[in-house]
Write a protein that holds these residues in place. Sequence first.
Motif, short mmCIF file in Angstrom:
data_model
loop_
_atom_site.label_atom_id
_atom_site.label_comp_id
_atom_site.label_asym_id
_atom_site.label_seq_id
_atom_site.Cartn_x
_atom_site.Cartn_y
_atom_site.Cartn_z
N GLN A 195 40.89 4.39 17.03
CA GLN A 195 41.26 4.73 18.40
C GLN A 195 40.56 6.02 18.83
OE1 GLN A 195 45.49 4.78 17.75
NE2 GLN A 195 45.80 3.12 19.20
N VAL A 246 37.63 6.04 21.86
CA VAL A 246 37.78 6.79 23.10
C VAL A 246 36.75 7.90 23.19
CG1 VAL A 246 39.35 8.21 24.45
CG2 VAL A 246 40.24 6.27 23.19
N LEU A 274 33.27 6.46 23.98
CA LEU A 274 33.20 5.95 25.33
C LEU A 274 33.00 7.08 26.33
CD1 LEU A 274 33.53 3.03 26.16
CD2 LEU A 274 35.66 3.68 27.19
N TRP A 321 46.00 13.99 22.65
CA TRP A 321 44.68 13.42 22.45
C TRP A 321 43.59 14.36 22.94
CZ3 TRP A 321 43.41 8.14 21.11
CH2 TRP A 321 44.54 7.35 20.80
N ARG A 332 18.67 0.80 32.21
CA ARG A 332 18.63 -0.32 31.28
C ARG A 332 17.45 -0.21 30.33
NH1 ARG A 332 18.93 -5.85 34.01
NH2 ARG A 332 17.92 -6.35 32.04
N LEU A 390 13.11 -8.29 39.17
CA LEU A 390 13.37 -7.28 38.13
C LEU A 390 14.76 -7.42 37.53
CD1 LEU A 390 11.77 -4.23 39.91
CD2 LEU A 390 10.90 -5.46 37.94
N PHE A 391 15.61 -8.11 38.24
CA PHE A 391 16.95 -8.30 37.69
C PHE A 391 17.57 -9.50 38.37
CE2 PHE A 391 19.14 -6.96 41.48
CZ PHE A 391 18.21 -6.14 42.10
N THR A 451 23.94 -9.26 36.46
CA THR A 451 24.42 -7.89 36.64
C THR A 451 25.90 -7.86 36.90
OG1 THR A 451 22.37 -7.71 37.86
CG2 THR A 451 23.76 -5.74 37.70
N ARG A 460 27.74 -8.64 33.80
CA ARG A 460 27.72 -7.53 32.86
C ARG A 460 28.62 -6.40 33.32
NH1 ARG A 460 22.06 -7.70 32.17
NH2 ARG A 460 21.94 -9.52 30.85
N VAL A 518 36.06 -1.07 29.23
CA VAL A 518 36.65 0.26 29.47
C VAL A 518 38.15 0.17 29.63
CG1 VAL A 518 36.71 2.18 31.08
CG2 VAL A 518 34.54 1.14 30.51
N ILE A 572 40.01 -0.37 26.40
CA ILE A 572 40.08 0.82 25.54
C ILE A 572 41.05 1.84 26.13
CG2 ILE A 572 38.77 2.73 24.60
CD1 ILE A 572 36.74 0.98 23.81
N LEU A 597 44.37 0.78 25.09
CA LEU A 597 44.51 1.14 23.68
C LEU A 597 44.91 2.60 23.54
CD1 LEU A 597 41.67 0.05 21.21
CD2 LEU A 597 44.07 0.43 20.67
N ALA A 598 44.19 3.41 24.32
CA ALA A 598 44.38 4.84 24.18
C ALA A 598 45.73 5.28 24.70
CB ALA A 598 43.28 5.59 24.92
N CYS A 643 48.41 3.66 24.59
CA CYS A 643 49.45 3.37 23.62
C CYS A 643 49.46 4.51 22.62
CB CYS A 643 49.16 2.08 22.85
SG CYS A 643 48.95 0.66 23.87
N SER A 644 50.51 4.64 21.88
CA SER A 644 50.54 5.75 20.94
C SER A 644 49.54 5.49 19.83
CB SER A 644 51.94 5.91 20.38
OG SER A 644 52.46 4.65 20.11
#
Lengths: 327, 521, 322
Positions: free
Chosen positions: A99, A103, A106, A172, A224, B3-4, B9, B12, B20, B23, B26-27, B29-30
């Motif tokens: 975790q 983080v 990121l 954190w 990119r 070009l794209f 896009t 993606r 994001v 995560i 996730l963060a 949460c404890s």
Amino acid sequence: MWSYLRRRILQSALPLVAVVLGVFVLVRLTGDPSKLYLPLNATDQMRADFAARNGFDRSIWDQMGDYFLGVLQLDLGESLRTGEPAAEMVLRAFPATLQLAAVTMLLAVCLAVVLGSWASLKPNGLADRIVSFFSMTAASVPDFWLAILGIWIFAITLGWLPTSGTTGATAWVLPIATLMLRPVGVLAQVVRGSMVTVLGQPYIKVARSRGAGQMHIVVRHALRNAAAPALTVAGDLTVGLVNGAVVVESIFGWPGIGKLMIDSILQRDFAVLQAAVLVTALAIFALNIVIDLGYALLDPRVRPQAAKRRRGGAARPDKHAEVLTDA
Amino acid sequence: MKLFSPHRTIARSAAAIAGVASIAVLASCSVANSTPDGDSDSAGDTLRVVLTQEPPTLEACDANLTSTGVVVRSTVTEPLVERDPSTGDLQPLLATAWEQTGDTEWTFTVRDDVTFQDGTAFDAAAAAHSIDRAVNGDLGCNVEGYIFGDDDLGLEVVDATTLKVTTVAPDPILPLKLSFIEIVSPETSADEFVREPIGTGPYAIGEWQAGTKLTLERYDDYWGEAPEFAEVEYQWRSEGTVRAAMVTSGEADIALGLSAEDGIGDLGLSYPNNETIALRFSGQTAPLDDIRVRQAINYAIDREGIVSSLFPDGDKVAAQLIPQGIVGFNADLKPWPYDPAKAKALIDEARADGVAVDTKIIMPVRTAQFPKVNELGEVLREQLAGIGLDVDLRMVDTTQHLQYQLRPFVGDEGPISMLIQHGNQAGDAQFTVEQYMLTGGAQAEFGDPGLDELITTARNLTGDERQAAYEEVFAYERENVVALAPIAHQTVMLGVSDRVSYTPNSSTGDELRIKEVSLAG
Amino acid sequence: MPDNDASTVAVLTDRARRGRASGRPGLWGLLLRDKVATSAAVVLLLAVLTAIAGPMLFGELAQRQDLGSRNMPPLSLHLGWEYVLGSDSLGRSLLARIAFAAGTTLGVSAAAVAISAIVGSIWGMWAGFHRGWRESVSMRIADVIMSFPSLLLAVVILYVFNPSAANIVLVLAITRIPLYLRTARADAAELRSRMFVDAAQNFGAKQGAIVSRHIVPNVLPTLVTLATLEFCYVMLAESSLSFLGIGIQPPDVSWGLMVAQGRQYLADAWWQSVLPGLAIVITTVAANVLAAWLRLATDPGQRWRLQAKRRRRLIASIAPRR
């Protein structure tokens, strides 16, 4: 892609075994753990019993064989220190580090991309010099120093954040800020460097002459194509984080795998160390595979199918394709 | 040439955003396996303690290990008798009375109004079960090796409140030794270690979030006076500055293992902790086999200088391996004076006699053993080099240090003069002397027949005779053997917040008795 | 990494070489033009000189204990000129200790970097050039080393050999080899596949000649930059090892060890930790600046940024030439 994945997984199996074997042998070269775990005036009989209980009296090959048999049955042994199953301890500690690392990386990548791109727009300009100076300094500070200073300033003096521990969202902030600084510094420089190169390319000039705006150019075209070196470095940094944000975990009392590893090394807790290394190595190999897939995602030239097609007879061989398929 | 591709896009970007977001979830949460606290902890009900490391286990028969005992002893579990650290006297706890009823027999009368935290009743049989499990069993309990050695105890349950304990040889300090045995529920398995024991103490183990936090809850059916706090919460941090910071910023009430530089300020309390530091010589290897060289080393150490500069918070210069308050302490013994000239003279004398005083002497010092251990190592090396000895300072980790410290000793590296730290928890010189001075003792590299005789005689004496006999042991060692160079009796610092009131004693680091902690004011 | 075609590289290199002969600035000239890079080079030079001369000049002073003058703050000149930076917890002059430790720190870092760079690069270039099973096996070995816990390696080496600075060099060198290995291999593999190598082979050039004349000069800039950055990383890694107690051991001394040991005194004697830490930061920043400059200077495709006169650079930055 699946065949590539399969191949990579198979190729990672041997190094994994080699790592665990290496740890197995090396850690047994570091002295007799019975002196640590038995009382000071333990008799020779007690030492012999201890050795027999843990299999230390057998030859290294026997011990290795037993261990690998156990691994196949998902029994990674018991901790000499606590008596708990090693697998349990490791699988408890690993998510905590994961975790933290996720983080951190990121945020670091986002910040580094922004800073690096901004700096690259005018090389040697003011923004560039500020960002360069900041990122170089950030990459040069010892992490435990930063952590302790951070606790001092923000927790003790200002009282804004807790000193340590894992409870609450505020806990954190300091660990992540400490962990993040070096990756941001290094990545910002890498992003800046490759962006500068890319922004000097002919097709950027073409896009500009077609009237594309600065943001459009940076985000749609430049980033990119500049991503590949940044991806390598980001990957290496993540591996470094996973391998042990030991210092940060020690200082902030974060129950992660770095702390578990250093404790089990210093206390010769063989089973826990082996289990920790196994899990970490698995994660690192998985990460490497993900990074290589990331290359493919970013750059169509690099994909395995593209390489296959090209190998048929193109005039221009591609570095990344060969990188992927043969290694 | 495109070009794209807009579709890719968008796809993606969507993937990136999803990544994001996941995560971030996730963060928020404890952290893995740590549940966030409910209400604020500063409500008067919870005592928050921060230790130096997580207890590896709370197994009661390993309670003489400080990292286990500091939580368990007299808090979760209780012994039959409890030693008062200030006076050295034994106080009744689960046993109300005891007397020596034979040469090798002691009879204990135990309480009848006590229940274990799992509901079973406490009686003499339960006490016998615990003693048998710890001392006679095959578990390999730490307390067995530390206190009792190979000898077993005979146990006879006369009735529900009477227990007869028989020893192999006459043992005048058996009750003191039994103060190390924590009584656990008779349901406790005798074949395997139990991480979370069930005892009779005022607190039962609530929840142990391994790696993060350990919580004890007040046991309502405790036989004695109910303690003040409803809950005790233990955390651990390896950095002294962080532990101190937790107390000064209100995140913890008590912090162990601090030193003056950790920034604890007025909230720090310094107290002597029974530990003594000394150099121990490998007296069978030249040149340390010559008593003049060992004496010279003693003369070369500036103990006063070391204590006043490195350890000014109350450490005392030591003349022997036990501090005041331990039975056998010889108050008439003066520390070795600092006399480098005399030391050099002794070395020259030895050299003239052909002793190989130029051999490199190895000084193993354990890293992080106590605050400023690095500095002490360097000072000692400097002072010994000042009298002409060639000393190789080696900072090593715990396991490596133990190779030098315990049998079988390291014999192939030359003469060794290692820094040791000895803590006499038991309160009687027998434990120290038989480890460090008796020929064949676990930490004795060499011995002396005259000293051995004194030691074996002292073992069986009681009262004033015992005190005098051990005093003679130390005096003899100082005059004729010089197996050690004692340096200082140590102090350690405790951090106590304004919210609570607690007076530390020499055993605080080994057993933090929560029943002795109260709310301030 | 330059995306330019091989022919451009060859042409530019040639032009640059000819340019130097005709009076256009060589590497030194370029350095002197950029004030920031010059100051970084000067700082680094100072550090190196201190590292070489420090142990000789300050050896004895760095060991002299004086328990009466412990923890003196900087500018305690009343005790002597050597206490201009204060004293440490045993009364030793901090100036002398920092100067003395420069030798250990820079020596360890330089040795570790040199060993890992040379071993890793040669191995990587060999693997990348030959492809096939040599490359796969090398990559797998790199994976093994990368996943191996360096902390365990440090403890094992500490245990098996006696504590000395050489141990740290060994640990750091071994754990950093994979980085050079992978970079060198990737570059070598890519270059080998370029047309100019095929051309050279068609012309009958021997393998050794190809490697030394075509592969090495092109891989070198990246490796040099990498090595300079690694130099900083190794210095910090050494301090982390000291923090954990498994790095340089007393009585040896290094900046990292001083920072780690001084952290206990941050409240009362901050200079013991902060000053050596500053030394680390200043040296690594200087090395980083020089690395960034080197990257531009050794890359024929980017050199123009440094060569162009100021006004031209300004114009160029608004409307890039390429």
